[in-house]
Structures are given as C-alpha cells and as structure tokens.
Design a protein around this motif. Structure first.
Motif, short mmCIF file in Angstrom:
data_model
loop_
_atom_site.label_atom_id
_atom_site.label_comp_id
_atom_site.label_asym_id
_atom_site.label_seq_id
_atom_site.Cartn_x
_atom_site.Cartn_y
_atom_site.Cartn_z
N ILE A 190 40.72 45.52 37.14
CA ILE A 190 41.60 45.90 36.20
C ILE A 190 42.22 47.16 36.01
CG2 ILE A 190 40.45 44.20 34.44
CD1 ILE A 190 38.49 46.93 33.45
N THR A 228 46.50 45.27 33.50
CA THR A 228 46.31 45.25 31.84
C THR A 228 47.25 46.55 31.39
OG1 THR A 228 44.65 46.96 32.42
CG2 THR A 228 43.87 44.97 32.20
N GLN A 273 44.67 44.69 26.00
CA GLN A 273 44.80 44.00 27.02
C GLN A 273 43.45 44.06 27.76
OE1 GLN A 273 48.47 43.88 29.47
NE2 GLN A 273 49.41 45.13 27.92
N ASP A 274 42.60 45.01 28.07
CA ASP A 274 41.45 45.03 28.80
C ASP A 274 40.42 44.14 27.97
OD1 ASP A 274 40.85 47.42 30.83
OD2 ASP A 274 42.87 47.74 30.08
N VAL A 316 41.33 40.43 28.30
CA VAL A 316 41.17 39.77 29.85
C VAL A 316 39.72 39.69 30.21
CG1 VAL A 316 41.44 41.72 31.19
CG2 VAL A 316 42.43 39.47 32.21
N ASP A 367 39.02 50.65 34.27
CA ASP A 367 40.55 50.66 34.58
C ASP A 367 41.08 52.31 34.88
OD1 ASP A 367 43.29 50.30 33.96
OD2 ASP A 367 43.01 48.64 32.54
N ALA A 414 36.82 46.88 27.53
CA ALA A 414 36.18 45.83 28.09
C ALA A 414 34.58 45.89 28.43
CB ALA A 414 37.02 45.56 29.53
#
Length: 394
Positions: free
Chosen positions: A53, A96, A102-103, A106, A122, A131
């Motif tokens: 990511i 991301t 977004q993290d 996904v 990330d 995430a």
C-alpha cells in the motif's frame, strides 16, 4: 496543547477505518469475502506475494516512486537467490495516495487474497494505521516500514515496524538544535504524526533548556504559510524548526528565505530529490534526522546495496529507498527462516534475532516483542551541502 492518549488515538483510527469500510459497502461482507485469506491457497502455486500500500499518485507520489525502486530491486535480488521457501516472491501494488480512507477501503481486498503473506506500507502513519485493524483481524502481518509514529503498533500483535520512532528521532533533532540555538520557532504539520512528533521534540527541547518562542501547526495542503511564518520570524529566533514532510518543508523554507527575509538556521525538510529541487539554493545548510547515508555507511552489505541501486537506477539511494528495500529483504528473510505463509511471517518476527540491517551502523537487528519495533537502530544527522544530503557529525 492537549495530549492525545494512545487509547483515544487507537479508537479514532479504528472509527476511521470502520467508517471507510461502511462507505465502501465492505464492512458487512468481511466474512463472506474470506478476510482471513485461504491458508491452503498460500501453499499452492509457484509465487507468493507481498501486498504494497503506497502513494503511486497524489501529493506523496515522490515517496511512492522511491519506495517502488527499493521494493523492485529487493524482489529482483531475492528471486535471483532462489526466492522464499522454493517459491518466487512477487509484489501486488495498491495505490492509496497515502490517504486513510483509501487505505481502509482497500484493506479487505488485500486481506482476502490468499496469495499475500504480508503487507508493507503506507508512507504516512495515519494512513497506514487506518488499514491495520483489518490486517490484524485477518492474521496478516502489517509491516509499516516507514511508520515512525510511536503508537503505530498499538493496533495488535500482527502490526510491526523496523522504523525508528519519532520519540527517538525528535530527541536527536532537539539535541542538535540545542547545539545551535537557545531560542527557536517551531512549525509542524497538522496531523496525528506531526502532533506526536512535535510533543516529543518539545519535551526534549525543554530538558535541554531550549526556549520555544513561537509554535504553530499548518495543514499539509497549505499553499501560503506567510500568516504563520511572519510571527515566527518576528519572534527573532536563533533557528526555525519544521516538523513535517518534504514538500511542505520546502514551502516553509522558501517562504522564510524568499518572502520574509529570514536567513537564520533551519532544521527541516526530508531527504528527497523533490525537497532539494523545490527548495533549491535555500536548502543549503538544512539539517534533518535520518537513518542512512549512501556515502557514509561502513556496512559491507549496505555498500553492496548502494552499488546495486546505483547500477540499476543511476543515482544513490536515500533513507526512503533503503527502508523500502530492507522491508522486502526482512520479510524474505522471515519466510526463509520459517515458511512463506502468513503464519510463518508472524512466527519469524516473533523469534528470529538476525534480521539484516542496512540502516544506522548496519549489522543485524531483532524486534522488541513488547513494542514490535526494531531494537538498536539509531538515527543519524544529514545536512545539505552543495545541493546534496551528506552525513553530518554535529
């Protein structure tokens, strides 16, 4: 400034992740999509993968490019040496933009892919942390190789990082500032990482007797920082300290030098080509904390890495390239010490004591099992000289 407790921050991160999953229509389908992955599928096929990511696009794309160079070189070398447990190692990239929503969105897709045995990334700690709850629930190691927020690993026992914590980085930062300045102005990026980092810096500065005559936060997407930097200049500090990322560091520095006439000492920025290009001649003399110097390392394997990187890409690697490279090497080492499965990676991080270390003084490292952070990696200082970052002895 109010201090945010670990439990409060963890709850906030979890709420962010859950909200993102709900908005993406994914929360109710976690069980159906096999959040824990398919253990049997991990043992099938000729390739196992590490999920990535990272910000391929967006405001942090410069970091994504550096990370990918490190990742790709590492995988190339691992596979040339036989792969992991007799299998080929692959990477599955997920852009991301290093954005928390977004993290979080996904993460279920990654967790349900049985071929993925670990996740790296990330760039920004707040994005990574969004995430982590999903990966934790899936029994999937989240290896936040760039995540220096001291609370990053609080989510659970599958969340790890070899990155030096901001508590350590900011002690080194405050200590070198104290050698130059008695009165300072400090500005910092307005997110959880920035607020945490500033708190650690402030604590050490107070111990050193350094007087903070002005402080202010700023938003990451700010385009005009004059309103907060004019009073910083007018406080007549011996030095200005910026705690942030590369692009905003360049904006702070250029505003001070070009618009406000400040010519005093500056501590801030990041070791990236983007920062040097954006700041130009203004970057000269800027000092930052880091973990790696391509020209200063005495470690043989680190020197070999520098040569291989330069042969492949035409330039020396910096802090971000080496930490990305090491992340893949670490996880490949883990897989070969146990087995290339999710369970094998977790077991290795809990038991292996000789992970190869490219940062700091090199050698090897192991993980502190309470904090799930690497033991014995010390920061170094870097200074811009002749348009390049070089190791600074202080």
């Amino acid at each position: 400034m109010a201090r945010i407790t670990h439990s409060t921050r963890a709850n906030k991160i979890l709420k962010t992740a859950v909200a993102a999953l709900v908005s993406a229509g994914l929360l109710t389908s976690l069980t159906a999509c096999g959040l824990g992955g398919d253990s049997a599928s991990q043992a099938q096929g000729d390739t196992v993968n590490i999920g990535v990511i990272y910000p391929k696009t967006g405001q942090y794309a410069e970091y994504g490019k550096m990370f990918q160079q490190g990742f790709d070189l590492a995988v190339e070398q691992v596979n040339a040496q036989g792969g992991v447990g007799g299998k080929k190692l692959g990477l599955k990239y997920f852009d991301t933009q290093s954005d928390a929503k977004q993290d979080a969105a996904v993460a279920p897709k990654i967790a349900s892919d049985g071929s993925i045995i670990a996740v790296v990334g990330d760039y920004a700690s707040p994005a990574s942390a969004a995430a982590s709850p999903t990966f934790q629930q899936a029994g999937l190691v989240h290896y936040g190789f760039n995540n220096s927020a001291p609370t990053f690993t609080d989510t659970g026992d599958h969340v790890w990082t070899p990155q030096i914590g901001q508590d350590v980085y900011q002690k080194a930062n405050a200590d070198i500032v104290a050698k130059t300045a008695k009165k300072i102005a400090v500005v910092y990026i307005e997110n959880d990482w920035g607020k945490q980092a500033y708190e650690y810096f402030k604590q050490e500065a107070e111990k050193n007797g350094t007087q903070i005559v002005y402080e202010s936060s700023y938003l990451a997407d700010s385009t005009d920082l004059s309103p907060i930097l004019i009073p910083a200049r007018d406080a007549k500090p011996d030095a200005v300290v910026d705690i942030g990322y590369g692009p905003d560091g360049a904006l702070v520095l250029n505003t001070l030098r070009d618009d406000l006439g400040y010519q005093g000492a500056f501590f801030g920025g990041q070791e990236t080509k983007e920062f040097l290009e954006l700041a130009g001649k203004n970057a000269e003399g800027s000092i930052i904390t880091g973990s790696f110097s391509a020209t200063g390392t005495k470690d043989k394997k680190a020197q070999d890495f520098v040569k291989a990187f330069k042969d492949k890409y035409g330039n020396n690697p910096g802090n971000f390239e080496v930490t990305a490279y090491q992340a893949i090497i670490d996880l490949a080492h883990a897989a070969n010490k146990t087995e290339p499965t999710r369970e094998g990676i977790q077991k290795a991080l809990q038991t292996v004591t000789d992970f190869p270390l490219y940062q700091g003084n090199g050698g090897t490292f192991k993980f502190n099992q309470q904090t799930r952070r690497a033991d014995d990696i010390e920061p170094i200082l870097l200074i811009v000289k002749d348009g390049k970052f070089q190791q600074y002895e202080g």
